[in-house]
Write an enzyme that holds these catalytic residues in place. Structure first.
Site, PDB file in Angstrom:
ATOM      1  N   ASN A 233       2.909  -7.038  13.566  1.00  0.00           N
ATOM      2  CA  ASN A 233       2.527  -5.684  13.930  1.00  0.00           C
ATOM      3  C   ASN A 233       2.736  -5.518  15.430  1.00  0.00           C
ATOM      4  O   ASN A 233       2.336  -6.391  16.192  1.00  0.00           O
ATOM      5  CB  ASN A 233       1.049  -5.466  13.569  1.00  0.00           C
ATOM      6  CG  ASN A 233       0.681  -3.991  13.545  1.00  0.00           C
ATOM      7  OD1 ASN A 233       1.067  -3.244  14.437  1.00  0.00           O
ATOM      8  ND2 ASN A 233      -0.059  -3.563  12.519  1.00  0.00           N
TER       9      ASN A 233
ATOM     10  N   GLN B 283       0.854  -1.195   0.000  1.00  0.00           N
ATOM     11  CA  GLN B 283       0.000   0.000   0.000  1.00  0.00           C
ATOM     12  C   GLN B 283       0.886   1.240   0.000  1.00  0.00           C
ATOM     13  O   GLN B 283       0.411   2.346  -0.162  1.00  0.00           O
ATOM     14  CB  GLN B 283      -0.881   0.038   1.242  1.00  0.00           C
ATOM     15  CG  GLN B 283      -1.808  -1.141   1.395  1.00  0.00           C
ATOM     16  CD  GLN B 283      -2.457  -1.136   2.754  1.00  0.00           C
ATOM     17  OE1 GLN B 283      -3.513  -0.538   2.970  1.00  0.00           O
ATOM     18  NE2 GLN B 283      -1.830  -1.810   3.702  1.00  0.00           N
ATOM     19  N   ASN B 284       2.160   1.015   0.249  1.00  0.00           N
ATOM     20  CA  ASN B 284       3.084   2.145   0.394  1.00  0.00           C
ATOM     21  C   ASN B 284       3.423   2.754  -0.952  1.00  0.00           C
ATOM     22  O   ASN B 284       3.414   2.070  -1.976  1.00  0.00           O
ATOM     23  CB  ASN B 284       4.364   1.691   1.112  1.00  0.00           C
ATOM     24  CG  ASN B 284       4.052   1.179   2.516  1.00  0.00           C
ATOM     25  OD1 ASN B 284       2.988   1.479   3.056  1.00  0.00           O
ATOM     26  ND2 ASN B 284       4.937   0.381   3.069  1.00  0.00           N
TER      27      ASN B 284
ATOM     28  N   CYS C 107      -1.471  21.034 -21.625  1.00  0.00           N
ATOM     29  CA  CYS C 107      -2.851  21.568 -21.531  1.00  0.00           C
ATOM     30  C   CYS C 107      -3.010  22.595 -20.422  1.00  0.00           C
ATOM     31  O   CYS C 107      -4.101  23.097 -20.186  1.00  0.00           O
ATOM     32  CB  CYS C 107      -3.832  20.405 -21.300  1.00  0.00           C
ATOM     33  SG  CYS C 107      -3.768  19.763 -19.616  1.00  0.00           S
TER      34      CYS C 107
ATOM     35  N   HIS D  16      -1.360   1.513  -4.379  1.00  0.00           N
ATOM     36  CA  HIS D  16      -1.719   2.932  -4.224  1.00  0.00           C
ATOM     37  C   HIS D  16      -0.793   3.869  -4.993  1.00  0.00           C
ATOM     38  O   HIS D  16      -0.630   5.025  -4.627  1.00  0.00           O
ATOM     39  CB  HIS D  16      -1.712   3.303  -2.729  1.00  0.00           C
ATOM     40  CG  HIS D  16      -2.749   2.549  -1.944  1.00  0.00           C
ATOM     41  ND1 HIS D  16      -2.676   2.395  -0.581  1.00  0.00           N
ATOM     42  CD2 HIS D  16      -3.856   1.876  -2.349  1.00  0.00           C
ATOM     43  CE1 HIS D  16      -3.730   1.670  -0.168  1.00  0.00           C
ATOM     44  NE2 HIS D  16      -4.443   1.346  -1.224  1.00  0.00           N
TER      45      HIS D  16
END
Ligand code: BV8
Ligand code: ZN
Length: 250
Positions: A213, A100-101, A150, A118
């Site tokens: 964790n 996710q990092n 643009c 991500h």
């Protein structure tokens, strides 16, 4: 530690191992997680800054927040947890690393084929025409740059809250989770979806769940093994014990 030996035993029989990482894996590298208590940005919620609404309501502020994070990242190095995960990648018949990092520290630690759910904070593109904005252009240290094609606002190539994840990365991640024997959830609060659904996909398909964790998370009650330790401490120990058990001596 007892739990390690049980996990090692399972790893010795595993063909396909998947690792999902979150911001906690990079904490030791000095990249604070979203909830940075003392950060300059503590007064803003990440939801506000890491979202399209946040960007459109104040593009310069969001741009400054990413520049602030990129400056911290420029001095950051992978830690022993990143290197241990890179080692794990070589120990099984099949291995997938899903992160996710957005900091690309897994790649810096020589993990390959990293599935980035991500996006990444290094690259940028035009908010309007989506054209990549080459990083070699030295980013102005002040005003948010404009697209040379643009005139649109340049934004970091991360996935914001409310944005779809890159479909190929998500499909690869779901596939890996559905087919693995052991699924590691490392350094993530398991709160951000659809990434947080992956361990459940693995469990439904018969995988063993291991969480690393130093805190308990929403996933903890579902896992088979919870290693209550930081990744930079637990992973090198797990990998070196596993290598010895496999008769691999560097
Ligand atoms: C989307 C990039 C839909 C930006 C990020 C259900 C299904 C689908 C979506 C949703 C849903 N419910 C809600 C949603 C919406 C939302 C969501 O999940 N919200 C949450 C908060 C409820 N999801 C989305 O918006 C996603 N998009 O679903 O689109 C859609 C559909 C159709 C059409 C359009 C859209 C997009 C989500 C991606 C958001 N972008 N990052 C940036 O970085 O700037 S997410 C962001 O949060 C980071 O990636 C970061 O990784 C993540 C935070 O999570 P963690 O990594 O877990 O980090 P955290 O700080 O929370 O926890 C750290 C953990 O580490 C802790 O547990 C701690 O204990 C531990 N730790 C600390 N130190 C260590 C450690 N562990 C080990 N060792 C240590 N040393
Ligand atoms: Zn453009």
């Amino acid at each position: 530690m007892e739990i390690y030996l049980e996990v090692i035993e399972k790893l010795l029989q595993a063909n396909y191992v998947v690792v999902l990482t979150g911001a906690g894996v990079s904490a030791e590298s000095g990249i604070s997680t979203f909830r940075d208590p003392n950060g300059l940005w503590a007064k803003f919620s990440p939801m506000e800054l890491a979202s399209i609404e946040g960007f459109l309501s104040n593009p310069q502020r969001v741009w400054d927040w990413y520049q602030y994070r990129r400056n911290i990242l420029n001095k950051a190095k992978p830690n022993s947890g990143h290197y241990a995960i890179a080692e794990m990648g070589k120990l099984f018949r099949q291995f997938s690393l899903i992160t996710q990092n957005v900091d690309r520290l897994h790649q810096a630690a020589r993990s390959s084929d990293v599935i980035e759910l991500h996006g990444n904070i290094i690259e940028n593109h035009c908010f309007s025409c989506k054209k990549p904005y080459p990083v070699e252009r030295n980013l102005p240290d002040k005003d948010i740059p404009r697209c040379p094609d643009c005139g649109g606002l340049i934004r970091p190539s991360v996935v914001w809250f409310g944005e779809m994840l890159p479909i190929d990365a998500l499909q690869k991640a779901e596939n890996a989770s559905a087919n693995c024997d052991i699924f590691f959830s490392i350094g993530t609060s398991a709160e951000v979806y659809p990434a947080a659904s992956l361990p459940y996909v693995a469990k439904q398909n018969g995988a063993i769940l291991v969480e690393v964790n130093p805190n308990y998370t929403q996933l903890t009650s579902f896992v088979d093994y919870h290693i209550h330790e930081t990744s930079e401490k637990a992973l090198p120990e797990l990998v070196s014990t596993l290598k010895k058990a496999k008769g691999i001596y560097d």
